[in-house]
Design a protein around this motif. Structure first.
Motif, PDB file in Angstrom:
ATOM      1  N   ILE A   7     -22.357 110.065  67.107  1.00  0.00           N
ATOM      2  CA  ILE A   7     -23.062 109.524  65.945  1.00  0.00           C
ATOM      3  C   ILE A   7     -23.308 108.036  66.147  1.00  0.00           C
ATOM      4  CG2 ILE A   7     -22.879 109.074  63.468  1.00  0.00           C
ATOM      5  CD1 ILE A   7     -21.199 111.614  63.302  1.00  0.00           C
ATOM      6  N   GLU A   8     -24.527 107.600  65.861  1.00  0.00           N
ATOM      7  CA  GLU A   8     -24.867 106.193  65.994  1.00  0.00           C
ATOM      8  C   GLU A   8     -24.206 105.406  64.862  1.00  0.00           C
ATOM      9  OE1 GLU A   8     -28.796 103.407  66.084  1.00  0.00           O
ATOM     10  OE2 GLU A   8     -28.963 105.469  66.791  1.00  0.00           O
ATOM     11  N   MET A   9     -23.338 104.501  65.231  1.00  0.00           N
ATOM     12  CA  MET A   9     -22.540 103.779  64.242  1.00  0.00           C
ATOM     13  C   MET A   9     -23.369 102.818  63.410  1.00  0.00           C
ATOM     14  SD  MET A   9     -19.088 103.015  66.377  1.00  0.00           S
ATOM     15  CE  MET A   9     -19.955 102.375  67.792  1.00  0.00           C
ATOM     16  N   ASN A  10     -24.390 102.202  63.981  1.00  0.00           N
ATOM     17  CA  ASN A  10     -25.149 101.168  63.275  1.00  0.00           C
ATOM     18  C   ASN A  10     -25.933 101.708  62.091  1.00  0.00           C
ATOM     19  OD1 ASN A  10     -24.202  99.375  65.174  1.00  0.00           O
ATOM     20  ND2 ASN A  10     -26.003  99.526  66.449  1.00  0.00           N
ATOM     21  N   SER A  11     -26.271 102.983  62.105  1.00  0.00           N
ATOM     22  CA  SER A  11     -27.114 103.533  61.038  1.00  0.00           C
ATOM     23  C   SER A  11     -26.302 104.230  59.940  1.00  0.00           C
ATOM     24  CB  SER A  11     -28.121 104.519  61.628  1.00  0.00           C
ATOM     25  OG  SER A  11     -27.448 105.628  62.184  1.00  0.00           O
ATOM     26  N   THR A  12     -25.001 104.248  60.054  1.00  0.00           N
ATOM     27  CA  THR A  12     -24.159 104.937  59.095  1.00  0.00           C
ATOM     28  C   THR A  12     -23.836 104.029  57.912  1.00  0.00           C
ATOM     29  OG1 THR A  12     -23.196 106.282  60.836  1.00  0.00           O
ATOM     30  CG2 THR A  12     -21.976 106.147  58.782  1.00  0.00           C
ATOM     31  N   GLU A  13     -24.184 104.496  56.700  1.00  0.00           N
ATOM     32  CA  GLU A  13     -23.902 103.703  55.506  1.00  0.00           C
ATOM     33  C   GLU A  13     -22.931 104.400  54.561  1.00  0.00           C
ATOM     34  OE1 GLU A  13     -27.565 102.725  53.605  1.00  0.00           O
ATOM     35  OE2 GLU A  13     -28.346 101.705  55.372  1.00  0.00           O
ATOM     36  N   ASN A  14     -22.917 105.740  54.585  1.00  0.00           N
ATOM     37  CA  ASN A  14     -22.095 106.498  53.642  1.00  0.00           C
ATOM     38  C   ASN A  14     -21.425 107.666  54.340  1.00  0.00           C
ATOM     39  OD1 ASN A  14     -23.048 105.178  51.063  1.00  0.00           O
ATOM     40  ND2 ASN A  14     -24.989 105.885  51.909  1.00  0.00           N
ATOM     41  N   ILE A  15     -20.184 107.913  53.967  1.00  0.00           N
ATOM     42  CA  ILE A  15     -19.442 109.060  54.484  1.00  0.00           C
ATOM     43  C   ILE A  15     -18.745 109.744  53.313  1.00  0.00           C
ATOM     44  CG2 ILE A  15     -17.610 109.849  56.033  1.00  0.00           C
ATOM     45  CD1 ILE A  15     -18.108 107.350  57.725  1.00  0.00           C
ATOM     46  N   LEU A  16     -18.905 111.048  53.240  1.00  0.00           N
ATOM     47  CA  LEU A  16     -18.221 111.864  52.251  1.00  0.00           C
ATOM     48  C   LEU A  16     -17.234 112.750  53.004  1.00  0.00           C
ATOM     49  CD1 LEU A  16     -17.950 112.949  49.341  1.00  0.00           C
ATOM     50  CD2 LEU A  16     -19.780 114.559  49.900  1.00  0.00           C
ATOM     51  N   VAL A  17     -15.961 112.717  52.618  1.00  0.00           N
ATOM     52  CA  VAL A  17     -14.919 113.466  53.319  1.00  0.00           C
ATOM     53  C   VAL A  17     -14.205 114.379  52.333  1.00  0.00           C
ATOM     54  CG1 VAL A  17     -12.883 113.311  54.801  1.00  0.00           C
ATOM     55  CG2 VAL A  17     -14.568 111.471  54.837  1.00  0.00           C
ATOM     56  N   SER A  18     -14.008 115.630  52.746  1.00  0.00           N
ATOM     57  CA  SER A  18     -13.293 116.614  51.933  1.00  0.00           C
ATOM     58  C   SER A  18     -12.075 117.104  52.705  1.00  0.00           C
ATOM     59  CB  SER A  18     -14.219 117.796  51.620  1.00  0.00           C
ATOM     60  OG  SER A  18     -13.483 118.847  51.032  1.00  0.00           O
ATOM     61  N   PHE A  19     -10.919 117.045  52.051  1.00  0.00           N
ATOM     62  CA  PHE A  19      -9.673 117.544  52.625  1.00  0.00           C
ATOM     63  C   PHE A  19      -9.281 118.804  51.847  1.00  0.00           C
ATOM     64  CE2 PHE A  19      -9.699 112.979  53.248  1.00  0.00           C
ATOM     65  CZ  PHE A  19      -9.279 112.833  54.551  1.00  0.00           C
ATOM     66  N   GLU A  20      -9.145 119.930  52.540  1.00  0.00           N
ATOM     67  CA  GLU A  20      -8.703 121.176  51.906  1.00  0.00           C
ATOM     68  C   GLU A  20      -7.345 121.560  52.489  1.00  0.00           C
ATOM     69  OE1 GLU A  20     -11.713 124.376  51.439  1.00  0.00           O
ATOM     70  OE2 GLU A  20     -12.974 122.980  52.571  1.00  0.00           O
ATOM     71  N   TYR A  21      -6.469 122.066  51.641  1.00  0.00           N
ATOM     72  CA  TYR A  21      -5.121 122.417  52.063  1.00  0.00           C
ATOM     73  C   TYR A  21      -4.649 123.634  51.282  1.00  0.00           C
ATOM     74  CZ  TYR A  21      -3.955 120.156  47.709  1.00  0.00           C
ATOM     75  OH  TYR A  21      -3.893 119.821  46.384  1.00  0.00           O
ATOM     76  N   SER A  22      -3.562 124.236  51.765  1.00  0.00           N
ATOM     77  CA  SER A  22      -2.936 125.348  51.047  1.00  0.00           C
ATOM     78  C   SER A  22      -1.496 124.969  50.736  1.00  0.00           C
ATOM     79  CB  SER A  22      -2.971 126.622  51.898  1.00  0.00           C
ATOM     80  OG  SER A  22      -2.074 126.508  52.986  1.00  0.00           O
ATOM     81  N   SER A  23      -0.801 125.837  50.043  1.00  0.00           N
ATOM     82  CA  SER A  23       0.598 125.537  49.712  1.00  0.00           C
ATOM     83  C   SER A  23       1.472 125.499  50.961  1.00  0.00           C
ATOM     84  CB  SER A  23       1.142 126.562  48.718  1.00  0.00           C
ATOM     85  OG  SER A  23       1.051 127.858  49.267  1.00  0.00           O
ATOM     86  N   GLU A  24       1.025 126.137  52.034  1.00  0.00           N
ATOM     87  CA  GLU A  24       1.777 126.131  53.288  1.00  0.00           C
ATOM     88  C   GLU A  24       1.436 124.940  54.171  1.00  0.00           C
ATOM     89  OE1 GLU A  24       1.331 129.900  55.291  1.00  0.00           O
ATOM     90  OE2 GLU A  24       1.215 130.942  53.375  1.00  0.00           O
ATOM     91  N   SER A  25       0.394 124.215  53.829  1.00  0.00           N
ATOM     92  CA  SER A  25      -0.078 123.148  54.716  1.00  0.00           C
ATOM     93  C   SER A  25      -0.510 121.908  53.930  1.00  0.00           C
ATOM     94  CB  SER A  25      -1.265 123.647  55.532  1.00  0.00           C
ATOM     95  OG  SER A  25      -2.346 123.972  54.662  1.00  0.00           O
ATOM     96  N   GLU A  26       0.331 121.438  53.055  1.00  0.00           N
ATOM     97  CA  GLU A  26      -0.034 120.283  52.245  1.00  0.00           C
ATOM     98  C   GLU A  26      -0.284 119.066  53.124  1.00  0.00           C
ATOM     99  OE1 GLU A  26       2.672 119.605  49.068  1.00  0.00           O
ATOM    100  OE2 GLU A  26       2.486 121.650  48.314  1.00  0.00           O
ATOM    101  N   ILE A  27      -1.203 118.214  52.681  1.00  0.00           N
ATOM    102  CA  ILE A  27      -1.538 116.995  53.403  1.00  0.00           C
ATOM    103  C   ILE A  27      -0.999 115.810  52.604  1.00  0.00           C
ATOM    104  CG2 ILE A  27      -3.822 116.828  52.336  1.00  0.00           C
ATOM    105  CD1 ILE A  27      -4.821 115.762  55.085  1.00  0.00           C
TER     106      ILE A  27
END
Length: 70
Positions: A7-27
């Motif tokens: 990914i070209e770093m200079n053109s990146t302005e926004n990032i949306l991140v989603s973290f999904e987990y279960s009861s066996e794998s809490e983050i």
């Protein structure tokens, strides 16, 4: 990851991140912080990063991290 290195770093302005987990794998907040810090280091501090997390019982003992980079 290999994908992030393409990914070209200079053109990146926004990032949306989603973290999904279960009861066996809490983050932890420290683990989320490590991911966010890594993204800030790669894309710069002018990039806006918005993140959220949710419980997904179908993941069993896995954690899923998804992102949209624009």
């Amino acid at each position: 990851s290999t994908y992030l290195s393409e990914i070209e770093m200079n053109s990146t302005e926004n990032i949306l991140v989603s973290f999904e987990y279960s009861s066996e794998s809490e983050i932890t907040m420290n683990e989320i912080g490590d991911v966010i810090d890594s993204l800030q280091d790669k894309f710069g501090f002018n990039t806006e990063i918005v993140w959220g997390n949710c419980f997904n019982p179908k993941l069993s003992n896995q954690i899923r991290i998804s992102s949209i980079i624009a």
